[in-house]
Design an enzyme around this catalytic site. Structure first.
Site, short mmCIF file in Angstrom:
data_model
loop_
_atom_site.label_atom_id
_atom_site.label_comp_id
_atom_site.label_asym_id
_atom_site.label_seq_id
_atom_site.Cartn_x
_atom_site.Cartn_y
_atom_site.Cartn_z
N LYS A 4 -6.09 4.05 9.08
CA LYS A 4 -7.17 4.15 8.11
C LYS A 4 -8.10 5.26 8.58
O LYS A 4 -9.02 5.04 9.38
CB LYS A 4 -7.92 2.82 7.96
CG LYS A 4 -7.09 1.73 7.33
CD LYS A 4 -7.85 0.43 7.20
CE LYS A 4 -8.88 0.46 6.09
NZ LYS A 4 -8.31 0.60 4.75
N ARG A 60 0.85 -1.19 0.00
CA ARG A 60 0.00 0.00 0.00
C ARG A 60 0.88 1.24 0.00
O ARG A 60 1.65 1.48 0.93
CB ARG A 60 -0.92 0.00 1.22
CG ARG A 60 -1.92 1.16 1.21
CD ARG A 60 -3.00 0.97 2.23
NE ARG A 60 -2.53 1.11 3.61
CZ ARG A 60 -3.28 0.92 4.68
NH1 ARG A 60 -4.54 0.55 4.54
NH2 ARG A 60 -2.78 1.09 5.89
N SER A 112 -12.91 -3.75 -0.38
CA SER A 112 -13.25 -3.22 0.94
C SER A 112 -14.75 -3.01 1.06
O SER A 112 -15.40 -2.52 0.12
CB SER A 112 -12.54 -1.88 1.19
OG SER A 112 -11.16 -2.05 1.31
#
Length: 232
Positions: free
Chosen positions: A147, A49, A118
């Site tokens: 997040k 990521r 997600s």
């Protein structure tokens, strides 16, 4: 109604401990060293990521990780970026609700790619049931500083509710550590995704091993419970 196509048998199964990288949290060790140590400790899947890295260095990093992970048969998943996944010949991609639509991602990546999606609302979960994805990333299960652009946490009850409804494997992410990894597996997850508990650990290998031990214990307990229900 659009029906889900059968999943190709050659896709790699996502299960166990799932490492999601965070370059900033890796500190002086560097991302590749942390990934290597985490895999030694038991990480069975790695998601690269990179929210701010330009395309070329992102691709170069992905290629290095692919070369590291392929001999170990550990899947490399790219977060968001289909172009990087294609360029690095990664095993798949993880996409959010505002990223490339799943059907287009499948068409571009091919039938054997791993695609994760997600889900942040119940509407996301319902819509995903008709999609050809390999797992749902239940995000976030617990509140987490890594997040910040997500909806309210699902909690363990929300995770259990999704498990009762969805036919997809579930990857729990958000605030997961050694202390609660077993809880999310027992609540219904097939896989626990971890960021800071490994990337920021003083010993990433040991941190991964400790979390993997909790996951393995919980998976075995679920299997025993299932067998007990079948053969009381």
């Amino acid at each position: 109604m659009t029906m889900i196509q059968p999943r190709a048998h050659s896709r790699k199964k996502i299960a166990g401990l799932y490492l999601v990288t965070d370059r900033a949290l890796c500190g002086n060790r560097g991302l590749e060293e942390v990934v290597s140590l985490a895999v030694q400790g038991g990480a069975a899947c790695v998601q690269l990521r990179e929210k701010d890295l330009p395309t070329r260095p992102f691709v170069e990093e992905a290629k290095r990780l692919k070369a590291l992970l392929s001999p170990l048969r550990v899947p490399l998943i790219i977060n968001d970026r289909l172009d990087v996944a294609l360029a690095a010949e990664a095993d798949g991609v993880h996409i959010g609700q505002e990223d490339m639509p799943c059907d287009i991602a499948r068409r571009l990546l091919g039938p054997n790619a791993v695609i994760g999606l997600s889900v942040e609302t119940w509407e996301d979960v319902e819509a995903a049931e008709l999609m050809d994805v390999d797992y749902l990333g239940v995000s976030p299960v617990f509140a987490t500083p890594t997040k910040t652009d997500t909806k309210a946490p699902w909690g363990l009850e929300g995770l259990t509710r999704i498990r009762a409804y969805s036919s997809h494997p579930l990857v729990a992410i958000g605030g997961i550590s050694r202390d609660n990894a077993a809880d999310v597996i027992l609540a219904g997850a097939d896989c626990a995704a971890v960021v800071s508990a490994i990337c920021a650990a003083s010993d990433p290998r040991m941190a991964a091993a400790d979390i993997q031990a909790e996951i393995s214990w919980a998976l075995k307990k679920k299997q025993r419970n299932k067998q007990h229900l079948i053969h009381p």
